[in-house]
Design a protein around this motif. Structure first.
Motif, short mmCIF file in Angstrom:
data_model
loop_
_atom_site.label_atom_id
_atom_site.label_comp_id
_atom_site.label_asym_id
_atom_site.label_seq_id
_atom_site.Cartn_x
_atom_site.Cartn_y
_atom_site.Cartn_z
N SER A 116 0.30 -3.37 5.60
CA SER A 116 0.51 -3.33 4.15
C SER A 116 1.45 -2.23 3.69
N ASP A 117 1.74 -1.27 4.59
CA ASP A 117 2.65 -0.19 4.20
C ASP A 117 4.11 -0.49 4.55
N LEU A 118 4.40 -1.69 5.05
CA LEU A 118 5.78 -2.04 5.40
C LEU A 118 6.54 -2.54 4.17
N MET A 119 7.82 -2.20 4.09
CA MET A 119 8.68 -2.69 3.02
C MET A 119 8.92 -4.20 3.19
N HIS A 120 8.86 -4.93 2.06
CA HIS A 120 9.11 -6.37 2.12
C HIS A 120 9.42 -6.89 0.73
N GLU A 121 9.94 -8.10 0.67
CA GLU A 121 10.24 -8.76 -0.61
C GLU A 121 10.18 -10.26 -0.41
N VAL A 122 10.02 -10.98 -1.51
CA VAL A 122 10.12 -12.44 -1.51
C VAL A 122 11.44 -12.79 -2.19
N ASN B 213 0.85 -1.19 0.00
CA ASN B 213 0.00 0.00 0.00
C ASN B 213 0.89 1.24 0.00
N PRO B 214 1.55 1.53 -1.13
CA PRO B 214 2.43 2.70 -1.19
C PRO B 214 1.67 4.00 -0.99
N GLN B 215 2.11 4.77 -0.02
CA GLN B 215 1.52 6.09 0.25
C GLN B 215 0.03 6.02 0.56
N GLY B 216 -0.42 4.88 1.06
CA GLY B 216 -1.81 4.76 1.49
C GLY B 216 -2.84 4.95 0.41
N LYS B 217 -2.54 4.54 -0.80
CA LYS B 217 -3.40 4.87 -1.94
C LYS B 217 -4.43 3.81 -2.32
#
Length: 200
Positions: A173-179, A122-126
């Protein structure tokens, strides 16, 4: 369809505390072996319907290379997991006034060599995504098979979360993460608990 209860492996109060303090929570041994097997069977029986994952507006990007199948009412076993998430959403709304009233979800398949680069759901709460939930439904996994979830918590600490079978990872959902790159086929349900009606 029998109503799926909130998993008993981790008390709801502990989930709420973990989300409040760290922005994420892990539930291990979430469901019965019977349900886990039924869900894995439902997923694998539809693998030929999976498509390349898109980032937005149907555009496929090199930020990710997994394959997905959106979950609808015809996938009745997976719907029971979504009911669990709806039950949890009621608790999140009570504790955090999150306003969640919708869950969107898809099966995800990472074959060997596939990944999802660093991003936010959820980048920038959009887009209305409040909580992300990843349920690992493969029935076997080894530590050297890769495919870990690398997550930065709300205190800026990084964590490596193994995709252990029957595990649910919940995080803001606004936390940075990767697989990280998978070395073996990795199956999951990725879901978002949302506070709007827009489906992307």
């Amino acid at each position: 369809m029998e109503k799926t209860l909130i998993p008993k492996a981790l008390p709801v109060d502990q989930i709420l505390d973990n989300l409040d303090q760290h922005g994420f929570s892990i539930i291990d041994n979430a469901y019965t072996p019977e349900y886990t097997h039924q869900l894995a069977t439902e997923c694998t029986s539809h693998l030929n319907e999976f498509r390349n994952a898109a980032i937005q507006n149907g555009i496929v990007s090199n930020i990710r290379s997994d394959h997905i199948l959106w979950i609808d009412e015809n996938l009745t076993i997976a719907q029971q997991h979504i009911q669990t998430l709806n039950n949890l959403a009621t608790e999140f709304n009570r504790a955090f006034y999150a306003g969640i009233h919708e869950v969107e979800a898809h099966f995800a398949c990472y074959n060997a060599g596939e990944f999802y680069a660093l991003h936010r759901d959820n980048p920038q709460g959009k887009n209305g995504r409040v909580i992300s939930a990843v349920y690992y439904l493969h029935e076997e996994w080894h530590d050297d098979w890769g495919g870990e979830l690398r997550l930065q918590d709300k205190n800026d600490q990084w964590h490596i979360i193994q995709p252990k079978p029957n595990r649910i990872a919940l995080f803001q959902s606004d936390l940075m993460h990767e697989v990280l790159v998978a070395k073996h086929q990795r199956l999951s349900i990725t879901a978002w608990l949302r506070n709007d009606n827009t489906i992307f």
